[in-house]
Design a protein around this motif. Structure first.
Motif, PDB file in Angstrom:
ATOM      1  N   ARG A 118       4.637 -22.737 -11.592  1.00  0.00           N
ATOM      2  CA  ARG A 118       3.537 -21.979 -12.220  1.00  0.00           C
ATOM      3  C   ARG A 118       3.432 -20.586 -11.607  1.00  0.00           C
ATOM      4  O   ARG A 118       3.183 -19.602 -12.313  1.00  0.00           O
ATOM      5  N   PHE A 119       3.598 -20.516 -10.294  1.00  0.00           N
ATOM      6  CA  PHE A 119       3.542 -19.229  -9.604  1.00  0.00           C
ATOM      7  C   PHE A 119       4.640 -18.294 -10.111  1.00  0.00           C
ATOM      8  O   PHE A 119       4.383 -17.125 -10.449  1.00  0.00           O
ATOM      9  N   ILE A 120       5.882 -18.785 -10.186  1.00  0.00           N
ATOM     10  CA  ILE A 120       6.993 -17.947 -10.629  1.00  0.00           C
ATOM     11  C   ILE A 120       6.820 -17.546 -12.092  1.00  0.00           C
ATOM     12  O   ILE A 120       7.097 -16.394 -12.479  1.00  0.00           O
ATOM     13  N   ASP A 121       6.336 -18.470 -12.922  1.00  0.00           N
ATOM     14  CA  ASP A 121       6.090 -18.141 -14.326  1.00  0.00           C
ATOM     15  C   ASP A 121       5.039 -17.042 -14.456  1.00  0.00           C
ATOM     16  O   ASP A 121       5.119 -16.190 -15.348  1.00  0.00           O
ATOM     17  N   PHE A 122       4.053 -17.060 -13.583  1.00  0.00           N
ATOM     18  CA  PHE A 122       2.968 -16.071 -13.638  1.00  0.00           C
ATOM     19  C   PHE A 122       3.445 -14.698 -13.165  1.00  0.00           C
ATOM     20  O   PHE A 122       3.182 -13.678 -13.803  1.00  0.00           O
ATOM     21  N   ILE A 123       4.181 -14.661 -12.057  1.00  0.00           N
ATOM     22  CA  ILE A 123       4.609 -13.393 -11.474  1.00  0.00           C
ATOM     23  C   ILE A 123       5.895 -12.871 -12.113  1.00  0.00           C
ATOM     24  O   ILE A 123       6.046 -11.664 -12.321  1.00  0.00           O
ATOM     25  N   GLN A 124       6.838 -13.781 -12.391  1.00  0.00           N
ATOM     26  CA  GLN A 124       8.151 -13.437 -12.935  1.00  0.00           C
ATOM     27  C   GLN A 124       8.836 -12.329 -12.124  1.00  0.00           C
ATOM     28  O   GLN A 124       9.154 -11.254 -12.653  1.00  0.00           O
ATOM     29  N   PRO A 125       9.064 -12.590 -10.831  1.00  0.00           N
ATOM     30  CA  PRO A 125       9.680 -11.566  -9.980  1.00  0.00           C
ATOM     31  C   PRO A 125      11.192 -11.527 -10.147  1.00  0.00           C
ATOM     32  O   PRO A 125      11.806 -12.448 -10.690  1.00  0.00           O
ATOM     33  N   LYS A 126      11.798 -10.457  -9.638  1.00  0.00           N
ATOM     34  CA  LYS A 126      13.250 -10.336  -9.596  1.00  0.00           C
ATOM     35  C   LYS A 126      13.798 -10.461  -8.173  1.00  0.00           C
ATOM     36  O   LYS A 126      14.982 -10.713  -7.982  1.00  0.00           O
ATOM     37  N   VAL A 127      12.928 -10.272  -7.183  1.00  0.00           N
ATOM     38  CA  VAL A 127      13.300 -10.421  -5.778  1.00  0.00           C
ATOM     39  C   VAL A 127      12.105 -10.978  -5.029  1.00  0.00           C
ATOM     40  O   VAL A 127      10.958 -10.628  -5.336  1.00  0.00           O
ATOM     41  N   PHE A 128      12.376 -11.843  -4.048  1.00  0.00           N
ATOM     42  CA  PHE A 128      11.313 -12.417  -3.219  1.00  0.00           C
ATOM     43  C   PHE A 128      11.644 -12.133  -1.755  1.00  0.00           C
ATOM     44  O   PHE A 128      12.678 -12.559  -1.259  1.00  0.00           O
TER      45      PHE A 128
END
Length: 431
Positions: A118-128
């Protein structure tokens, strides 16, 4: 298979986690706020700009350390959306104080697969990018499956953590293979990662970005104004980032010091805000004339102690002090960053428990840039007394430590150079 058991355990302990959060919220109410974010529910937040970078700094210390890096990223990549995650309310407050609305802030959820998705779907980052030590297997695995690079910057691995990871070394190899880059802050941490099985080709030593601390003109102006109101030619020593078990020793030492230096002022700054009130009670019970910074009251000539009970003002407090004791070192916490007071060329005193910063303290001790003492009020009062009695000793100690700070600068640029290929690509796509 091990990750299945790890994940099952993470789900099973959630009632205990929530109970622990409830207990913490008794002293610090912010711990029971925004609980949904701990499980990847962000309905109350506006959806951030996508295709950016996530920077995770667990608590306030890591936020302070990474602030210069984030400001450089904002400067060099103005089109790059930045989401800042923390796990503590104090870290959250520090992010908002330092960056305002220029970054998105949310809590990183617990390492539960559904919450992470859910976190990744919300933020949709390219780098962490993670700062220092945070290694969460499910987070790393979820990012890897979406081809999102996971980078550990200014990486630190303590002896205790290395020993704990070493017990499950074989289980960690898949997780390590999913980490794109580890940039250790010192050789000791780098060797510990390699001993655990991380590939040497993807480990790049940068040094500690905390050495790149610079005292700004704005901070110097603020310290001058505060000094005019507070100091007025009085000697001042600061006990900073203190923990439970240290304040009693410090206050006893201050009683001893006042017998020889009646106008001496102590700035006492606990590490965690939930301890501000308990420490105020300790000061009151010790029969000191004291004020709290948060009241805005100006100290009188009778004020013996000022309790630093505000956030984000530690550097300001260092700036008006003559001598700095850095806490977390009289008790077995492992110490805190001694470089911040050294930026003002302050003589630094520490306890012997400094295992959180092994190379920093080794470098300082080699040139007599820090003084270490035993965990007694007598030892503390004696060393502060000697420094108060000798301006020359204060200057020699402060200058020696400052030289170590200057000689080790450059880690920030080295880290930016390593991050450049990752950040340039996504920044150009966001133009």
């Amino acid at each position: 298979m091990w990750r299945f058991f790890y994940t099952s355990l993470m789900y099973l302990i959630q009632p205990l986690v929530l109970f622990f959060m409830l207990l913490r919220s008794i002293k610090s109410p912010n711990y029971r706020k925004r609980l949904g974010e701990r499980y990847g529910f962000y309905e109350r937040l506006s959806k951030p700009a996508q295709n950016g970078v996530v920077i995770h700094a667990a608590s306030v210390g890591e936020v302070i350390a990474v602030t210069p890096l984030v400001k450089r990223i904002q400067q060099d990549y103005p089109h790059l959306p930045i989401t800042f995650t923390t796990v503590t309310p104090t870290g959250s407050e520090r992010v908002k104080a330092a960056f305002g609305e220029s970054v998105t802030h949310c809590y990183l959820p617990y390492d539960l697969p559904d919450a992470i998705h859910r976190f990744i779907d919300f933020i949709q980052p390219k780098v962490f990018i993670v700062i220092e030590t945070e290694l969460w297997p499910n987070l790393i695995d979820c990012l890897a499956h979406r081809n999102i690079p996971f980078i550990v910057a200014n990486a630190r691995l303590s002896a205790r953590s290395a020993k704990r990871y070493g017990k499950v070394k074989q289980c960690l190899q898949r997780m390590f293979s999913q980490i794109s880059l580890i940039a250790p802050q010192d050789n000791i941490s780098g060797k510990r990662y390699l001993a655990l099985g991380y590939e040497k080709e993807r480990l790049r030593l940068t040094g500690n970005i905390k050495y790149d601390l610079v005292v700004s003109d704005d901070l110097l102006k603020k310290t001058a104004l505060l000094s005019a109101d507070w100091v007025k030619n009085r000697p001042v020593w600061i006990a900073a980032s203190t923990h439970e078990g240290e304040e009693e020793l410090i206050l006893h030492a201050h009683h001893l010091l006042l017998k020889k230096h009646p106008n001496l002022l102590l700035l006492l700054v606990p590490r965690h805000p939930e301890r501000f009130n308990p420490v105020a009670d300790l000061i009151e019970k010790a029969n000191f004339h004291f004020i709290r910074r948060s009241t805005g009251e100006i100290p009188s000539e009778n004020t013996q102690v000022i309790l630093g009970d505000t956030m984000g003002e530690l550097m300001l407090m260092y700036g008006i002090s003559d001598i700095a004791f850095v806490g977390g070192s009289l008790v077995k916490h492992g110490g805190h960053n001694p470089l911040e007071p050294l930026a003002f060329k302050l003589p630094v005193v520490s306890g012997k428990y400094t295992f959180n910063f092994p190379e920093v303290f080794t470098s300082l001790l080699e040139v007599q840039g820090v003084l270490q003492i035993n965990s007694t009020e007598k030892a503390l009062s004696e060393i502060i007394d000697k420094l108060l009695n000798s301006k020359g000793a204060r200057q020699r100690l402060g200058n020696a430590g400052y030289e170590v700070l200057i000689e080790n600068r450059g880690a920030l640029q080295r880290l930016l150079d390593l991050l450049h290929p990752y950040l340039t690509h996504i920044s150009e796509n966001n133009k």
